[in-house]
Design a protein around this motif. Structure first.
Motif, PDB file in Angstrom:
ATOM      1  N   THR A  46      22.724 -14.006 -46.193  1.00 19.89           N
ATOM      2  CA  THR A  46      23.086 -13.193 -44.986  1.00 19.89           C
ATOM      3  C   THR A  46      22.280 -12.264 -44.103  1.00 19.89           C
ATOM      4  O   THR A  46      21.641 -12.056 -43.014  1.00 19.89           O
TER       5      THR A  46
ATOM      6  N   VAL B  56      24.006 -15.722 -28.855  1.00 17.44           N
ATOM      7  CA  VAL B  56      24.260 -15.360 -30.122  1.00 17.44           C
ATOM      8  C   VAL B  56      25.814 -15.828 -30.509  1.00 17.44           C
ATOM      9  O   VAL B  56      26.790 -15.312 -29.950  1.00 17.44           O
TER      10      VAL B  56
ATOM     11  N   THR C 111      17.714 -13.315 -37.011  1.00 15.44           N
ATOM     12  CA  THR C 111      17.970 -13.550 -35.463  1.00 15.44           C
ATOM     13  C   THR C 111      17.765 -12.111 -34.636  1.00 15.44           C
ATOM     14  O   THR C 111      17.411 -12.527 -33.751  1.00 15.44           O
TER      15      THR C 111
ATOM     16  N   ALA D 128      26.609  -8.547 -34.646  1.00 17.79           N
ATOM     17  CA  ALA D 128      25.925  -9.485 -33.699  1.00 17.79           C
ATOM     18  C   ALA D 128      25.476  -8.856 -32.448  1.00 17.79           C
ATOM     19  O   ALA D 128      24.163  -8.836 -32.371  1.00 17.79           O
TER      20      ALA D 128
ATOM     21  N   PRO E  56      28.305 -15.686 -33.397  1.00 17.57           N
ATOM     22  CA  PRO E  56      28.612 -14.950 -34.516  1.00 17.57           C
ATOM     23  C   PRO E  56      29.705 -15.471 -35.086  1.00 17.57           C
ATOM     24  O   PRO E  56      30.742 -15.820 -34.517  1.00 17.57           O
TER      25      PRO E  56
ATOM     26  N   LEU F 192      19.109 -13.850 -42.625  1.00 15.79           N
ATOM     27  CA  LEU F 192      19.556 -14.499 -41.457  1.00 15.79           C
ATOM     28  C   LEU F 192      19.623 -13.450 -40.369  1.00 15.79           C
ATOM     29  O   LEU F 192      18.974 -13.486 -39.034  1.00 15.79           O
ATOM     30  N   LEU F 193      20.418 -12.520 -40.575  1.00 17.88           N
ATOM     31  CA  LEU F 193      20.255 -11.214 -39.523  1.00 17.88           C
ATOM     32  C   LEU F 193      19.074 -10.727 -39.224  1.00 17.88           C
ATOM     33  O   LEU F 193      18.908 -10.367 -37.821  1.00 17.88           O
TER      34      LEU F 193
ATOM     35  N   THR G 153      24.832 -17.409 -35.814  1.00 19.63           N
ATOM     36  CA  THR G 153      24.772 -16.139 -36.816  1.00 19.63           C
ATOM     37  C   THR G 153      26.154 -16.286 -37.640  1.00 19.63           C
ATOM     38  O   THR G 153      27.159 -15.404 -37.256  1.00 19.63           O
TER      39      THR G 153
END
Length: 316
Positions: free
Chosen positions: A166, A189, A173, A217, A191, A169-170, A157
């Motif tokens: 970004t 995770v 995730t 994260a 990060p 992606l978050l 991440t």
């Protein structure tokens, strides 16, 4: 067999056909992978006070083949499997973190008996890709990991405040964390706060940056019940570890310095509260002296195995 010029510390068969049977099985009986997963003996379980040692082998799936000054160190799959089997043969090694292709090979080789198994979920952010921060989930899914009898999934991440990819992606995730939690599987995770400099992605390893990445994260997903952190060993690790109550494994990366210097920093970090163990790949699989077994044994000696207060209370 010699791993590096001038070394002969890895005594394995160097027959180029030594893994030909894997190709034959994949051709004639691909369901053998699923059968091997279902018949595998599982790890006895996680315990507080007993740190875990997990070998990472998901770098090639992101096109990251380099170790140190060798840009293609991990390119030879036969050598990689040799090294992984040597590492996993050490009883102090608890498990593997791998992409599906490597995981399937290891299952067919019977190398994961009694081991923790973590699948690598997002490998789409290829090293050097023009949109590397758009790190899509192209590997294991939570459903596939459940079917494999795995213990969890890992997700890289990288958070770049200057890159619009970004936020996607978050979101991805967070969804992966929820999907794993629904199955009571661990979400590991990893990060970083990252930036792009001269066309290359660089992770900011300052303590403040690592702490900020943790804060972001650990808030992902609708529950953190099954979330772990996978964090680099940086300066001021006491302050870094104060940023989370989640079980944390330390990553090895591709560090600078001698092996003794690297191990010293790992040893100090492993003594901190909340640290559940090591998840290390290239540093141990491709040591400078070629002695994989020796590097793995040295790293294993850093782990702490103590009886927890909670366990003692239950037994009384």
């Amino acid at each position: 067999m010699s791993l590096n010029p001038g070394t002969a510390t890895l005594a394995v068969d160097d027959n180029p056909r030594r893994y030909e049977h894997l190709s034959t099985i994949r051709l004639e009986d691909p369901s053998a992978i699923s059968r091997a997963a279902k018949g595998r003996r599982r790890h006895p379980g996680l315990k507080h006070g007993r740190q875990n040692f997990i070998v990472a082998a998901d770098h090639p799936a992101r096109g990251a083949l380099s170790v140190g000054n060798d840009p293609v160190a991990m390119a030879d799959r036969r050598q990689l499997l040799d090294r992984l089997q040597i590492a996993l043969a050490n009883p102090a090694v608890d498990g593997i973190l791998a992409s599906p292709d490597i995981m399937d090979d290891l299952l067919l080789l019977g190398a994961l008996e009694g081991k923790l198994v973590f699948g690598s979920m997002n490998r789409g952010g290829l090293a050097g890709l023009v949109n590397e921060f758009d790190d899509r989930f192209t590997g294991h899914t939570a459903a596939a990991l459940e079917e494999l009898g795995a213990d969890g999934g890992k997700m890289l991440t990288r958070i770049c405040l200057g890159d619009p990819d970004t936020v996607s992606l978050l979101e991805a995730t967070a969804k992966a964390i929820d999907s794993l939690a629904e199955r009571k599987l661990i979400a590991m995770v990893e990060p970083f706060l990252s930036v792009r400099e001269n066309g290359r992605v660089r992770n900011d390893l300052s303590p403040d940056a690592v702490i900020k990445s943790i804060a972001i994260a650990e808030g992902l997903g609708s529950t953190s019940a099954y979330t772990w952190m996978k964090l680099p060993v940086v300066a001021e690790m006491e302050r870094v570890m104060a940023a989370t109550t989640m079980p944390t494994v330390l990553l090895g990366g591709d560090p600078a310095g001698t092996q003794d210097e690297v191990f010293a920093t790992w040893g100090a970090a492993l003594a901190l509260p909340g640290v559940q163990g090591l998840t290390v790949g290239r540093t141990l699989l491709y040591p400078a002296d070629g002695d994989v077994a020796g590097a793995v044994a040295a790293a294993a000696s850093l782990l702490h195995h103590t009886t927890s207060a909670r366990t003692a209370e239950v037994s009384e």
